[in-house]
Design a protein around this motif. Structure first.
Motif, PDB file in Angstrom:
ATOM      1  N   SER A  80       0.846  -1.198   0.000  1.00  0.00           N
ATOM      2  CA  SER A  80       0.000   0.000   0.000  1.00  0.00           C
ATOM      3  C   SER A  80       0.879   1.245   0.000  1.00  0.00           C
ATOM      4  O   SER A  80       2.093   1.160   0.210  1.00  0.00           O
ATOM      5  CB  SER A  80      -0.889   0.011   1.249  1.00  0.00           C
ATOM      6  N   THR A  81       0.264   2.393  -0.203  1.00  0.00           N
ATOM      7  CA  THR A  81       1.018   3.651  -0.166  1.00  0.00           C
ATOM      8  C   THR A  81       1.692   3.824   1.195  1.00  0.00           C
ATOM      9  O   THR A  81       2.868   4.196   1.278  1.00  0.00           O
ATOM     10  CB  THR A  81       0.070   4.837  -0.441  1.00  0.00           C
ATOM     11  N   SER A  82       0.937   3.555   2.263  1.00  0.00           N
ATOM     12  CA  SER A  82       1.503   3.724   3.607  1.00  0.00           C
ATOM     13  C   SER A  82       2.735   2.851   3.790  1.00  0.00           C
ATOM     14  O   SER A  82       3.761   3.300   4.306  1.00  0.00           O
ATOM     15  CB  SER A  82       0.460   3.359   4.676  1.00  0.00           C
TER      16      SER A  82
ATOM     17  N   PHE B 179      -0.959  14.482   4.258  1.00  0.00           N
ATOM     18  CA  PHE B 179      -1.962  13.459   4.560  1.00  0.00           C
ATOM     19  C   PHE B 179      -1.565  12.730   5.849  1.00  0.00           C
ATOM     20  O   PHE B 179      -0.402  12.360   6.021  1.00  0.00           O
ATOM     21  CB  PHE B 179      -2.037  12.475   3.382  1.00  0.00           C
TER      22      PHE B 179
ATOM     23  N   THR C   6      -1.658   9.719   7.128  1.00  0.00           N
ATOM     24  CA  THR C   6      -0.890   8.464   7.179  1.00  0.00           C
ATOM     25  C   THR C   6       0.598   8.748   6.927  1.00  0.00           C
ATOM     26  O   THR C   6       1.468   8.124   7.532  1.00  0.00           O
ATOM     27  CB  THR C   6      -1.452   7.401   6.199  1.00  0.00           C
ATOM     28  N   ASP C   7       0.902   9.700   6.067  1.00  0.00           N
ATOM     29  CA  ASP C   7       2.299  10.037   5.789  1.00  0.00           C
ATOM     30  C   ASP C   7       2.972  10.566   7.056  1.00  0.00           C
ATOM     31  O   ASP C   7       4.113  10.215   7.371  1.00  0.00           O
ATOM     32  CB  ASP C   7       2.385  11.097   4.668  1.00  0.00           C
TER      33      ASP C   7
ATOM     34  N   THR D 152       3.943  15.422  -0.011  1.00  0.00           N
ATOM     35  CA  THR D 152       2.963  14.975  -0.994  1.00  0.00           C
ATOM     36  C   THR D 152       2.857  16.075  -2.046  1.00  0.00           C
ATOM     37  O   THR D 152       2.668  17.247  -1.711  1.00  0.00           O
ATOM     38  CB  THR D 152       1.611  14.705  -0.323  1.00  0.00           C
TER      39      THR D 152
ATOM     40  N   TYR E 104      -3.946  16.801  -0.389  1.00  0.00           N
ATOM     41  CA  TYR E 104      -5.208  16.055  -0.502  1.00  0.00           C
ATOM     42  C   TYR E 104      -6.421  16.919  -0.175  1.00  0.00           C
ATOM     43  O   TYR E 104      -7.514  16.652  -0.659  1.00  0.00           O
ATOM     44  CB  TYR E 104      -5.175  14.815   0.398  1.00  0.00           C
TER      45      TYR E 104
ATOM     46  N   ASP F 109       5.313  11.867  -2.421  1.00  0.00           N
ATOM     47  CA  ASP F 109       4.116  11.040  -2.470  1.00  0.00           C
ATOM     48  C   ASP F 109       3.267  11.556  -3.632  1.00  0.00           C
ATOM     49  O   ASP F 109       2.852  12.721  -3.638  1.00  0.00           O
ATOM     50  CB  ASP F 109       3.357  11.140  -1.142  1.00  0.00           C
TER      51      ASP F 109
ATOM     52  N   ALA G  18       0.283  10.388  -4.581  1.00  0.00           N
ATOM     53  CA  ALA G  18      -1.078   9.842  -4.469  1.00  0.00           C
ATOM     54  C   ALA G  18      -2.088  10.639  -5.293  1.00  0.00           C
ATOM     55  O   ALA G  18      -2.958  10.063  -5.947  1.00  0.00           O
ATOM     56  CB  ALA G  18      -1.513   9.792  -3.006  1.00  0.00           C
ATOM     57  N   HIS G  19      -1.976  11.964  -5.264  1.00  0.00           N
ATOM     58  CA  HIS G  19      -2.936  12.800  -6.002  1.00  0.00           C
ATOM     59  C   HIS G  19      -2.326  13.356  -7.288  1.00  0.00           C
ATOM     60  O   HIS G  19      -2.823  14.328  -7.846  1.00  0.00           O
ATOM     61  CB  HIS G  19      -3.449  13.933  -5.108  1.00  0.00           C
TER      62      HIS G  19
ATOM     63  N   TYR H  35      -5.506   3.353  -6.448  1.00  0.00           N
ATOM     64  CA  TYR H  35      -6.974   3.377  -6.517  1.00  0.00           C
ATOM     65  C   TYR H  35      -7.563   4.760  -6.742  1.00  0.00           C
ATOM     66  O   TYR H  35      -8.765   4.906  -6.804  1.00  0.00           O
ATOM     67  CB  TYR H  35      -7.600   2.736  -5.270  1.00  0.00           C
ATOM     68  N   LYS H  36      -6.711   5.786  -6.846  1.00  0.00           N
ATOM     69  CA  LYS H  36      -7.244   7.134  -7.076  1.00  0.00           C
ATOM     70  C   LYS H  36      -7.301   7.375  -8.592  1.00  0.00           C
ATOM     71  O   LYS H  36      -8.082   6.730  -9.269  1.00  0.00           O
ATOM     72  CB  LYS H  36      -6.387   8.151  -6.321  1.00  0.00           C
TER      73      LYS H  36
HETATM   74  C1  LIG Z   1      -4.727   8.384  -0.448  1.00  0.00           C
HETATM   75  C2  LIG Z   1      -3.419   8.671   0.186  1.00  0.00           C
HETATM   76  C3  LIG Z   1      -2.738   7.672   0.890  1.00  0.00           C
HETATM   77  C4  LIG Z   1      -3.378   6.329   1.061  1.00  0.00           C
HETATM   78  O1  LIG Z   1      -2.581   5.422   1.724  1.00  0.00           O
HETATM   79  P1  LIG Z   1      -3.082   3.921   1.854  1.00  0.00           P
HETATM   80  O2  LIG Z   1      -1.917   3.221   2.386  1.00  0.00           O
HETATM   81  O3  LIG Z   1      -3.551   3.478   0.514  1.00  0.00           O
HETATM   82  O4  LIG Z   1      -4.253   3.931   2.791  1.00  0.00           O
HETATM   83  C5  LIG Z   1      -1.499   7.980   1.404  1.00  0.00           C
HETATM   84  N1  LIG Z   1      -0.947   9.212   1.243  1.00  0.00           N
HETATM   85  C6  LIG Z   1      -1.595  10.190   0.582  1.00  0.00           C
HETATM   86  C7  LIG Z   1      -0.959  11.524   0.426  1.00  0.00           C
HETATM   87  C8  LIG Z   1      -2.851   9.949   0.044  1.00  0.00           C
HETATM   88  O5  LIG Z   1      -3.498  10.910  -0.606  1.00  0.00           O
END
Ligand SMILES: *Cc1c(COP(=O)(O)O)cnc(C)c1O
Length: 415
Positions: free
Chosen positions: A95-97, A128, A130-131, A168, A172, A197, A199-200, A222-223
């Motif tokens: 996963s991204t995380s 974000f 999680t980052d 990022t 987001y 990152d 992601a977006h 998935y985005k």
């Molecule tokens: C969507 C997103 C994530 C998602 O992380 P997952 O491990 O897929 O849950 C992580 N970082 C950023 C900046 C995001 O926008």
């Protein structure tokens, strides 16, 4: 603008035929491709084929005969084309995380080896969560300090104490986009490494990792890549770093010869070592269809054309909403160069119920606490008339006050 003018833009749009690649529910205007991309028509048949033929009939043989063993690299090479990475430099995994954990740990190890006095990880306060959580946890474990700042303060904070700048690319919440090249150059000038990152960004805005001279990058499947809920993510390391040492999750799928079953770890060459365990094949098959749906734009001007349309859709929507909904404040940058592929509006109290009322009308965006109405513009399948109609719906929701209805004011788990 009038609706007829929006329709004229659609009639002249060279990307318009790409919409046929997707399953879009009738009556829905989908402005949340930045959170979960839509389903490509090809995906159901492809996943069905993997299930019934490759798994059902091929069974274990399919690891060899159906290309399962090389799928992570094959999709990685396709994503590489969207982000300015070279072939065999980017791989799909985890996963991204989890990928952020791997590359941040790698960057800290490199920094520690080259400049042990550097103890700061620098990131943006509004990154974000999680980052930030991953960085906070790694900083604690590895004896580093995570320092957070506002975007504009970042360049001045880079100095001889900085180990890693971790950002990022497109925010987001607001859609604000960093200048990847300028910030990477500033990080390098201060002696720090730069992690991005995407992601977006991947599939949403042009990215050139080599031109920016980035050190590591990760991104989400998935985005904007339309890979399906929980799709595997991707990871890239600049070739100058990829082989310097093992990544921390030294699993057998990142081993040079997993089927030798030897007790000692020998990392695979290059980015392949950033894999860990057995890949989720069904999800990977769906992800490949999603990535293909973006690559289908290559013969119609590619990312540059997608970017042009995305900005035009965003401009149209922002202008219509500002003209029709004075209660809302634009929360995304007005300047095209600073905006990713989303347009956000803020309202201090009624953001959540307004979005719920819009969703009930089939206009699907999302809400990001505390006050952001978020609208993603995916040029692969959105029409100018959709952007226009969405603004009209938003005006109607506000003027009629239908957002006051009790059912729109009950907070759900996912906003
Ligand atoms: C969507 C997103 C994530 C998602 O992380 P997952 O491990 O897929 O849950 C992580 N970082 C950023 C900046 C995001 O926008």
């Amino acid at each position: 603008m009038t609706r007829d003018e929006a329709l004229a833009l659609d009639a002249a749009d060279a990307l318009a035929p790409l919409r046929d690649q997707f399953v879009l529910p009738p009556g829905v205007i989908y402005l949340d491709g930045n959170s979960l991309g839509v389903l490509p028509t090809a995906t159901a048949a492809r996943v069905q084929q993997v299930v019934t033929e490759e798994w059902g009939q091929g069974l274990i043989r399919s690891w060899n005969t159906a290309g399962w063993m090389t799928l992570a690299q094959r999709i990685g090479d396709k994503i590489a084309r969207l982000v300015g990475a070279g072939a065999s430099e980017l791989v799909v995994a985890d996963s991204t995380s989890v990928n952020l954990f791997k590359v941040l740990s790698a960057a800290l190890t490199i920094s520690q080896a080259d400049a042990p006095a550097r103890k700061l990880i620098l990131s943006e306060r509004s990154n974000f969560p999680t980052d930030l959580y991953i960085a906070e946890s790694l900083a604690r474990e590895r004896g580093f300090e995570l320092r957070l700042a506002d975007a504009d303060e970042l360049p001045a904070l880079l100095d001889e104490r900085s180990a890693v700048l971790m950002l990022t690319h497109v925010n987001y919440r607001t859609g604000r986009m960093h200048d990847m090249r300028a910030l990477t150059t500033a990080a390098h000038a201060a002696g720090a490494l730069a992690i991005w990152d995407l992601a977006h960004s991947a599939g949403a805005v042009p990215v050139d990792l080599h031109a920016a001279d980035a050190d590591f990058a990760i991104g989400c499947g998935y985005k904007y890549l339309n890979g399906g809920p929980g799709a595997p993510a991707f990871v890239w390391a600049h070739p100058r770093h990829a082989e310097r040492f093992w990544q921390p999750l030294a699993g057998w799928m990142g081993h040079a010869a997993p089927f030798e079953f030897t007790p000692g770890y020998r990392p695979a060459p290059g980015i392949a070592r950033y894999q860990c365990g057995t890949p989720a094949l069904l999800s990977m098959a769906a992800l490949e269809c999603g990535v293909d749906s973006v690559l289908a734009a290559e013969c119609r001007g590619g990312m540059a054309a997608l970017r042009g349309k995305s900005l035009a859709l965003g401009r149209l929507f922002a202008a219509e909403v500002e003209a029709r909904c004075p209660q809302l404040t634009l929360a995304s940058p007005r300047d095209d160069a600073l905006r990713g592929s989303q347009v956000c509006f803020a309202h201090p109290e009624m953001g959540y119920p307004v979005m719920q009322a819009l969703i009930a009308r089939g206009v699907i965006g999302d809400f990001r606490a505390p006050d952001i109405l978020r609208f993603g513009f995916t040029p692969l399948y959105l029409r100018f008339a959709d952007a226009f109609d969405a603004a009209v719906h938003l005006q109607q929701v506000l003027d009629s006050e239908e957002w006051r209805r009790p059912e729109f004011n009950q907070r759900q788990a996912v906003t």
